[in-house]
Design an enzyme around this catalytic site. Structure first.
Site, PDB file in Angstrom:
ATOM      1  N   ASP A 467       0.937  -1.146  -0.129  1.00 58.86           N
ATOM      2  CA  ASP A 467      -0.076   0.096   0.038  1.00 58.86           C
ATOM      3  C   ASP A 467       0.889   1.128  -0.052  1.00 58.86           C
ATOM      4  O   ASP A 467       1.896   1.153   0.575  1.00 58.86           O
ATOM      5  CB  ASP A 467      -0.918  -0.157   1.196  1.00 58.86           C
ATOM      6  CG  ASP A 467      -1.826   1.243   0.983  1.00 58.86           C
ATOM      7  OD1 ASP A 467      -2.964   0.757   1.130  1.00 58.86           O
ATOM      8  OD2 ASP A 467      -1.434   2.462   1.182  1.00 58.86           O
ATOM      9  N   ILE A 468       0.446   2.243  -0.802  1.00 58.69           N
ATOM     10  CA  ILE A 468       1.326   3.498  -0.829  1.00 58.69           C
ATOM     11  C   ILE A 468       1.106   4.058   0.247  1.00 58.69           C
ATOM     12  O   ILE A 468      -0.318   4.495   0.540  1.00 58.69           O
ATOM     13  CB  ILE A 468       0.969   4.167  -2.276  1.00 58.69           C
ATOM     14  CG1 ILE A 468       1.449   3.498  -3.490  1.00 58.69           C
ATOM     15  CG2 ILE A 468       1.832   5.392  -2.187  1.00 58.69           C
ATOM     16  CD1 ILE A 468       1.019   3.896  -4.655  1.00 58.69           C
ATOM     17  N   GLU A 510      -4.709   2.149  -4.231  1.00 59.50           N
ATOM     18  CA  GLU A 510      -3.228   2.313  -4.364  1.00 59.50           C
ATOM     19  C   GLU A 510      -2.846   1.174  -3.678  1.00 59.50           C
ATOM     20  O   GLU A 510      -1.718   1.217  -3.209  1.00 59.50           O
ATOM     21  CB  GLU A 510      -2.982   3.750  -3.658  1.00 59.50           C
ATOM     22  CG  GLU A 510      -3.609   4.153  -2.669  1.00 59.50           C
ATOM     23  CD  GLU A 510      -3.894   3.402  -1.343  1.00 59.50           C
ATOM     24  OE1 GLU A 510      -4.637   2.554  -1.623  1.00 59.50           O
ATOM     25  OE2 GLU A 510      -3.247   3.531  -0.391  1.00 59.50           O
TER      26      GLU A 510
HETATM   27  P1  GH3 Z   1      -2.490   5.415   4.250  1.00 63.54           P
HETATM   28  O1  GH3 Z   1      -1.092   5.573   4.621  1.00 63.54           O
HETATM   29  O2  GH3 Z   1      -3.052   5.020   5.531  1.00 63.54           O
HETATM   30  O3  GH3 Z   1      -2.596   4.289   3.196  1.00 63.54           O
HETATM   31  O4  GH3 Z   1      -3.031   6.446   3.621  1.00 63.54           O
HETATM   32  P2  GH3 Z   1      -3.842   6.862   2.249  1.00 63.54           P
HETATM   33  O5  GH3 Z   1      -3.757   8.148   2.293  1.00 63.54           O
HETATM   34  O6  GH3 Z   1      -2.657   6.038   1.427  1.00 63.54           O
HETATM   35  O7  GH3 Z   1      -5.055   5.978   2.468  1.00 63.54           O
HETATM   36  P3  GH3 Z   1      -6.552   6.045   1.936  1.00 63.54           P
HETATM   37  O8  GH3 Z   1      -7.491   4.921   1.805  1.00 63.54           O
HETATM   38  O9  GH3 Z   1      -7.031   6.994   3.125  1.00 63.54           O
HETATM   39  O10 GH3 Z   1      -6.637   7.001   0.693  1.00 63.54           O
HETATM   40  C1  GH3 Z   1      -6.284   6.432  -0.511  1.00 63.54           C
HETATM   41  C2  GH3 Z   1      -6.942   7.278  -1.670  1.00 63.54           C
HETATM   42  O11 GH3 Z   1      -6.130   6.700  -2.950  1.00 63.54           O
HETATM   43  C3  GH3 Z   1      -8.301   7.221  -1.646  1.00 63.54           C
HETATM   44  C4  GH3 Z   1      -8.460   7.260  -3.303  1.00 63.54           C
HETATM   45  O12 GH3 Z   1      -9.108   8.521  -3.586  1.00 63.54           O
HETATM   46  C5  GH3 Z   1      -7.151   7.273  -4.031  1.00 63.54           C
HETATM   47  N1  GH3 Z   1      -7.347   6.661  -5.052  1.00 63.54           N
HETATM   48  C6  GH3 Z   1      -7.737   5.226  -5.213  1.00 63.54           C
HETATM   49  N2  GH3 Z   1      -7.477   5.081  -6.614  1.00 63.54           N
HETATM   50  C7  GH3 Z   1      -6.878   5.998  -7.146  1.00 63.54           C
HETATM   51  C8  GH3 Z   1      -6.526   6.255  -8.500  1.00 63.54           C
HETATM   52  O13 GH3 Z   1      -6.737   5.370  -9.225  1.00 63.54           O
HETATM   53  N3  GH3 Z   1      -5.986   7.461  -8.886  1.00 63.54           N
HETATM   54  C9  GH3 Z   1      -5.857   8.301  -7.773  1.00 63.54           C
HETATM   55  N4  GH3 Z   1      -5.306   9.459  -8.295  1.00 63.54           N
HETATM   56  N5  GH3 Z   1      -6.313   8.145  -6.668  1.00 63.54           N
HETATM   57  C10 GH3 Z   1      -6.842   7.121  -6.296  1.00 63.54           C
HETATM   58 MG    MG Z   2      -2.466   3.970   1.119  1.00 61.56          MG
HETATM   59 MG    MG Z   3      -5.047   1.936   0.948  1.00 56.91          MG
END
Ligand code: GH3
Ligand code: MG
Ligand code: MG
Length: 596
Positions: A467-468, A510
């Site tokens: 996970d990023i 991500e």
């Molecule tokens: P954590 O370190 O706890 O993982 O924090 P985080 O911010 O990485 O985790 P969170 O689950 O809060 O956020 C993930 C975000 O990734 C939510 C969503 O909007 C974004 N996201 C998901 N898929 C994509 C994508 O395909 N493109 C982009 N640009 N953003 C995406």
């Molecule tokens: Mg993340």
């Molecule tokens: Mg995540």
């Protein structure tokens, strides 16, 4: 010559010859009969001469007797009898002379003359004796009539008559013999003619029945029997006869030719039918192909069966490319390059089939080297787009018929559609299996891979959940596109570092998953650390702006040590959560139950 004659001509000829022979035989019979009658006449004549001569001798003797009796007794009755005999003798002599004129030889004539002179001499002596007696000289008369001269003349006469009779007998015998010989000769000829006629008749009968009728009929019967069995190899000899048998033979020939023609047409129809069956089979298989290799296999297997005289290539145009590449070939084509550009082919440039041959009237494509054959390029198209090329070559002079060309084009259309379908299918499969943003395999593919592994377990399996860290931040600070760029960047690093040992999936959002078959826990830990470092190390920029450092957190699980394959994801996810909680930018391997 005989073979050109009609039976009726032969029989007419035979009749004519028989008629001639019969006529000859009849003539010779007549000649033979005439010889026989001549023989009879000759015998008759000679008997008459013989009788006359004898009568002459008797008469001469009886006259002498009467003359003697007269001079002895002086009785006038004897004198009268003497003159009667004398008259008779004259008549006889005349008859004799008349008879003897008919076919008498000079010797015989001389003999008759001598008889007559002897008779005359006797006559003279006797008449002189009678005169002497009348004159009263009885002694002189008796002496003359009983004297030596009269006696010797009488003896001579008898002897002469005897001689002439002997001569006549001999001559008549000779004539009888000659006539008999002639009669026999003609008789024999007549018999021979009869025998010849009979032989001729038999020969004609034999020739007509055996040579001209029976033999040809037997031969024809054999031929007809074989033809009835549809054995058209049987040879019908053209005997050039112009008779009824010749006409029958001719009819059989026509019958055989018709049979041969029918057989040829049947064979042609069967061949055409087989060709169509093969084409149908090929088209069905072409449409059922799942990839280009299968398509190549089907085409190069069926084409030489359908068109044994044509070699060829199946060229495919690379998607979004301009190069054609041979996907498959059959029957050793020699003239075309294996790769070439669309522009090298007149057919592809014009979007129509193009035919050319060595020293021919039309231009030759650039991808074709000069060779002793004729070439046909047929573009493979689907919905107006070129997808490939069907290339065919045949030996020079081996012209493809219009029907064959139609079939080629029909197959090309079918193959073109199949190629387009395959390409579409590939695209759809790609879309179903891969993630459009990162190009990594998607969640569905991950599920399929895990199912596969569950069904066919490998020795060991390691799973990494990634996970990023604080990804939301990139979206929020730099926009969604920058977020996408970070995602693509991480995906690329994951692929580069772990792509060879395992499969990299985009799990969702991500988050990523890596499956490492045959990997032990330590191997997985090593890879996790490599990934963490690699992502962390490189600075990421987007549109000229340097983004915040990107880091990832990883959870590591293994199977069978850590648990079942079906739980490997869940366990890795728990380790990931632990890594997040533990401060991010790190990996944590699940706690193995035994050690816990
Ligand atoms: P954590 O370190 O706890 O993982 O924090 P985080 O911010 O990485 O985790 P969170 O689950 O809060 O956020 C993930 C975000 O990734 C939510 C969503 O909007 C974004 N996201 C998901 N898929 C994509 C994508 O395909 N493109 C982009 N640009 N953003 C995406
Ligand atoms: Mg993340
Ligand atoms: Mg995540």
């Amino acid at each position: 010559m005989a073979s050109r004659m009609r039976l009726s001509t032969i029989t007419h000829l035979a009749y004519a010859v028989t008629l001639v022979l019969t006529a000859v035989s009849a003539s010779t019979f007549i000649l033979s009969a005439r010889s026989a009658s001549q023989e009879r006449i000759a015998i008759q004549q000679h008997l008459e001469i013989d009788d006359l001569a004898e009568e002459l001798a008797i008469l001469a003797e009886s006259r002498t007797d009467e003359a003697r009796l007269y001079v002895m007794r002086g009785d006038e009755r004897h004198l009268a009898k003497f003159y009667v005999d004398d008259d008779q003798e004259g008549h006889l002599e005349a008859s004799l002379e008349k008879l003897s004129r008919l076919g008498i030889s000079p010797e015989e004539k001389a003999m008759f003359d001598r008889i007559r002179s002897s008779a005359d001499a006797i006559d003279t002596i006797e008449k002189d004796a009678i005169s002497a007696y009348r004159a009263g000289r009885q002694n002189d008369a008796q002496r003359a009539l009983f004297g030596d001269e009269h006696y010797s003349l009488q003896t001579t006469l008898l002897k002469q008559v005897e001689d002439v009779r002997a001569s006549m007998t001999a001559r008549s015998q000779a004539m009888v013999d000659a006539a008999k010989a002639r009669s026999d000769f003609f008789g024999n000829i007549a018999k021979s003619m009869l025998v010849l006629t009979a032989l001729m008749f038999l020969a004609v009968l034999y020739f007509v029945l055996s040579r001209r009728v029976a033999l040809p009929l037997i031969r024809m019967s054999n031929v007809v029997t074989r033809l009835a069995r549809q054995d058209y190899d049987v040879e019908v000899l053209d005997d050039n006869r112009r008779d009824e048998i010749g006409e029958m033979n001719h009819a059989i020939q026509i019958f055989r030719n018709n049979g041969l023609e029918r057989e040829r047409l049947d064979a042609e129809r069967r061949k055409d039918q087989r060709m169509k069956d093969l084409m149908l089979q090929m088209m069905h298989r072409v449409q059922a192909c799942q990839n280009q290799e299968e398509l190549s296999d089907v085409v190069s297997r069926f084409m030489p069966q359908i068109f044994p005289d044509a070699a060829g290539h199946l060229f495919i145009l690379k998607e979004q490319g301009s190069t054609l590449q041979s996907l498959g070939q059959w029957s050793n084509p020699v003239a075309s390059e294996l790769h070439f550009l669309i522009d090298d082919c007149w057919a592809l440039r014009r979007g129509r089939p193009h035919h050319s041959e060595k020293d021919g009237d039309d231009v030759t494509c650039h991808h074709i080297r000069p060779a002793e054959n004729s070439n046909l390029c047929i573009p493979l198209t689907a919905l107006g787009d070129i997808v490939g090329l069907l290339y065919l070559e045949t030996a020079l002079g081996n012209h493809t018929s219009n029907a064959d060309r139609l079939y080629f084009e029909l197959l090309a259309e079918n193959i073109g559609l199949a190629v387009a379908n395959l390409q579409l299918r590939q695209r759809l499969i790609g879309m179903a299996k891969r993630d459009a943003l990162t190009g990594l395999l998607n969640r569905r593919s991950l599920d399929e891979a895990l199912n596969r592994l569950t069904e066919n377990p490998v020795g060991s399996l390691a799973c990494l959940m990634i996970d990023i860290d604080h990804f939301k931040r990139f979206n929020d600070q730099f926009g969604h596109d920058a977020g996408d760029a970070v995602m693509q960047y991480v995906a690329r690093i994951l692929q580069e570092v772990a792509g060879r040992q395992g499969e990299v999936f985009r799990f969702g959002g991500e988050e990523f998953t890596i499956l490492l078959p045959e990997a032990q826990g330590t191997d997985a830990e090593e890879i996790a650390e490599q990934l963490r470092k690699a992502v962390e190390r490189a600075p990421v920029s987007y549109r000229g702006r340097l983004l915040d450092p990107v880091t990832i957190s990883l959870g590591v699980s293994t199977s069978p040590q850590g648990g079942t394959i079906s739980s490997v994801l869940e366990r890795a996810d728990q380790s990931l959560l632990a890594a997040k909680k533990n401060g991010r930018n790190q990996w944590i391997r699940e706690t193995i139950a035994e050690n816990a």
